[in-house]
Design a protein around this motif. Structure first.
Motif, PDB file in Angstrom:
ATOM      1  N   SER A 159       0.816  -1.216   0.000  1.00  0.00           N
ATOM      2  CA  SER A 159       0.000   0.000   0.000  1.00  0.00           C
ATOM      3  C   SER A 159       0.849   1.265   0.000  1.00  0.00           C
ATOM      4  N   GLU A 160       2.125   1.116   0.363  1.00  0.00           N
ATOM      5  CA  GLU A 160       3.013   2.270   0.416  1.00  0.00           C
ATOM      6  C   GLU A 160       3.400   2.710  -0.989  1.00  0.00           C
ATOM      7  N   SER A 161       3.235   3.990  -1.324  1.00  0.00           N
ATOM      8  CA  SER A 161       3.650   4.579  -2.601  1.00  0.00           C
ATOM      9  C   SER A 161       2.936   3.967  -3.794  1.00  0.00           C
ATOM     10  N   GLY A 162       1.642   3.818  -3.685  1.00  0.00           N
ATOM     11  CA  GLY A 162       0.861   3.389  -4.829  1.00  0.00           C
ATOM     12  C   GLY A 162       0.484   1.921  -4.799  1.00  0.00           C
ATOM     13  N   ASP A 210      -0.993   0.509  -7.769  1.00  0.00           N
ATOM     14  CA  ASP A 210      -1.223   0.096  -9.140  1.00  0.00           C
ATOM     15  C   ASP A 210      -0.312  -1.068  -9.500  1.00  0.00           C
ATOM     16  N   ASN A 211      -0.672  -1.772 -10.545  1.00  0.00           N
ATOM     17  CA  ASN A 211       0.064  -2.968 -10.939  1.00  0.00           C
ATOM     18  C   ASN A 211       1.490  -2.660 -11.364  1.00  0.00           C
ATOM     19  N   ALA A 212       1.689  -1.510 -12.010  1.00  0.00           N
ATOM     20  CA  ALA A 212       3.036  -1.144 -12.450  1.00  0.00           C
ATOM     21  C   ALA A 212       3.978  -0.979 -11.256  1.00  0.00           C
ATOM     22  N   THR A 213       3.468  -0.354 -10.185  1.00  0.00           N
ATOM     23  CA  THR A 213       4.275  -0.195  -8.973  1.00  0.00           C
ATOM     24  C   THR A 213       4.571  -1.546  -8.347  1.00  0.00           C
ATOM     25  N   LYS A 214       3.580  -2.417  -8.342  1.00  0.00           N
ATOM     26  CA  LYS A 214       3.766  -3.756  -7.788  1.00  0.00           C
ATOM     27  C   LYS A 214       4.873  -4.500  -8.520  1.00  0.00           C
ATOM     28  N   GLU A 229      12.355 -16.334  -4.059  1.00  0.00           N
ATOM     29  CA  GLU A 229      10.939 -16.086  -3.823  1.00  0.00           C
ATOM     30  C   GLU A 229      10.727 -14.596  -3.742  1.00  0.00           C
ATOM     31  N   VAL A 230       9.702 -14.098  -4.405  1.00  0.00           N
ATOM     32  CA  VAL A 230       9.353 -12.680  -4.317  1.00  0.00           C
ATOM     33  C   VAL A 230       7.843 -12.591  -4.233  1.00  0.00           C
ATOM     34  N   PHE A 231       7.369 -11.690  -3.380  1.00  0.00           N
ATOM     35  CA  PHE A 231       5.923 -11.587  -3.170  1.00  0.00           C
ATOM     36  C   PHE A 231       5.562 -10.168  -2.808  1.00  0.00           C
ATOM     37  N   GLY A 232       4.337  -9.795  -3.182  1.00  0.00           N
ATOM     38  CA  GLY A 232       3.825  -8.477  -2.807  1.00  0.00           C
ATOM     39  C   GLY A 232       3.490  -7.645  -4.015  1.00  0.00           C
TER      40      GLY A 232
END
Length: 280
Positions: free
Chosen positions: A11-14, A16-20, A277-280
């Motif tokens: 939720s920090e700094s946006g 949107d999917n691009a930020t994710k 592993e990467v998540f979020g």
């Protein structure tokens, strides 16, 4: 040798999917780079290295991505703990330094190892840390528009080196618009703790994490014989009476890695040389 890092909550700094995607890519790049560094450095050196990279990335709320407080200024906190020596060092409400975690690293070698406010600022200047504005246009725009984030942004790293030593480092740019003088969990043993058995770094709402002494509880329970998973389960259960907002990453002395959040979703990445592993 293993390493796990977190970059606060999504939720920090946006949202949107691009930020994710950008955050995931950044975390994966940093965790792999830091694992390579771990091959020839100690756990302590590596967690400082990894958190410095996170502080240098404006995607995350630390270093140059730090939030602006209610008076229009940026104050950052960071801490470092060596699981082998049980030494803890940190800075609270540090201003105008690019990498607060590196100031905490220097403090590890002096008697007064946790400094706040002007004392932390003066120490940084005396030890060669040049004045550096961490304010970026995005944070300035958020501040001027009075757009508050959810306040769950922090970065952290836990590493287990080739000698079996554990270290942990955590850094935060604050929750944004907080009262001047507020102290987060990141520079306390509630948010950043390690010993010979386990290391834990937290992100979330500092007041909730501090009330629960979260990092210290998890490490203590692993030391007393809990599995890492059970230590997490019991400690996070104790957040529920007040709907505590927290996310944590950890590595124990057996090389087990674990992560958990009380509210979706913390962003993190881990690497052990083979599995990522990467998540979020």
């Amino acid at each position: 040798m293993k390493i796990i890092i977190h970059g606060g909550f999504f939720s920090e700094s946006g949202t949107d999917n691009a930020t994710k995607v950008a955050k995931q890519q950044a975390l994966l790049r940093i965790v792999k780079d830091s694992y390579d560094y771990l091959q020839f450095h100690s756990a302590v050196e590596t967690v400082v290295y990894a958190v410095s990279l996170l502080e240098d990335d404006a995607l995350f709320n630390a270093g140059i991505g730090s939030q602006i407080q209610s008076d229009g200024k940026i104050r950052m906190s960071a801490s470092l703990m060596n699981g082998l020596t049980h030494k803890f060092s940190g800075v609270i409400n540090l201003q105008d330094v690019k990498n607060p975690i590196q100031v905490a690293e220097v403090l590890m070698n002096v008697e007064d190892r946790v400094l706040s406010g002007e004392g932390a600022n003066q120490f940084a200047r005396e030890h060669g840390f040049e004045e550096f504005s961490t304010e970026i246009p995005q944070r300035k725009a958020e501040y001027e528009a009075k757009v508050k984030s959810n306040g769950q942004g922090t970065v952290g790293c836990v590493a287990l080196d080739k000698n079996g030593n554990i270290a942990v480092a955590t850094s935060t740019g604050g929750k944004g618009f907080e009262i001047v003088g507020r102290v987060s969990d990141s520079a306390t043993v509630a948010g950043n703790y390690a010993n010979a058995y386990c290391g834990v770094s937290l992100t979330g709402v500092g007041e909730d994490i501090t009330s629960n002494a979260t990092a210290t509880k998890i490490v203590t329970r692993v030391t007393d014989g809990f599995t890492l998973e059970k230590a997490f389960e019991k400690t996070f259960e104790e957040l529920k009476p007040y709907d505590g907002f927290a996310g944590a990453i950890a590595i124990d002395y057996k090389g087990n890695m674990y992560h958990k959040d009380s509210h979706p979703s913390m962003v993190f990445a881990s690497f052990d040389g083979e599995n990522e592993e990467v998540f979020g």
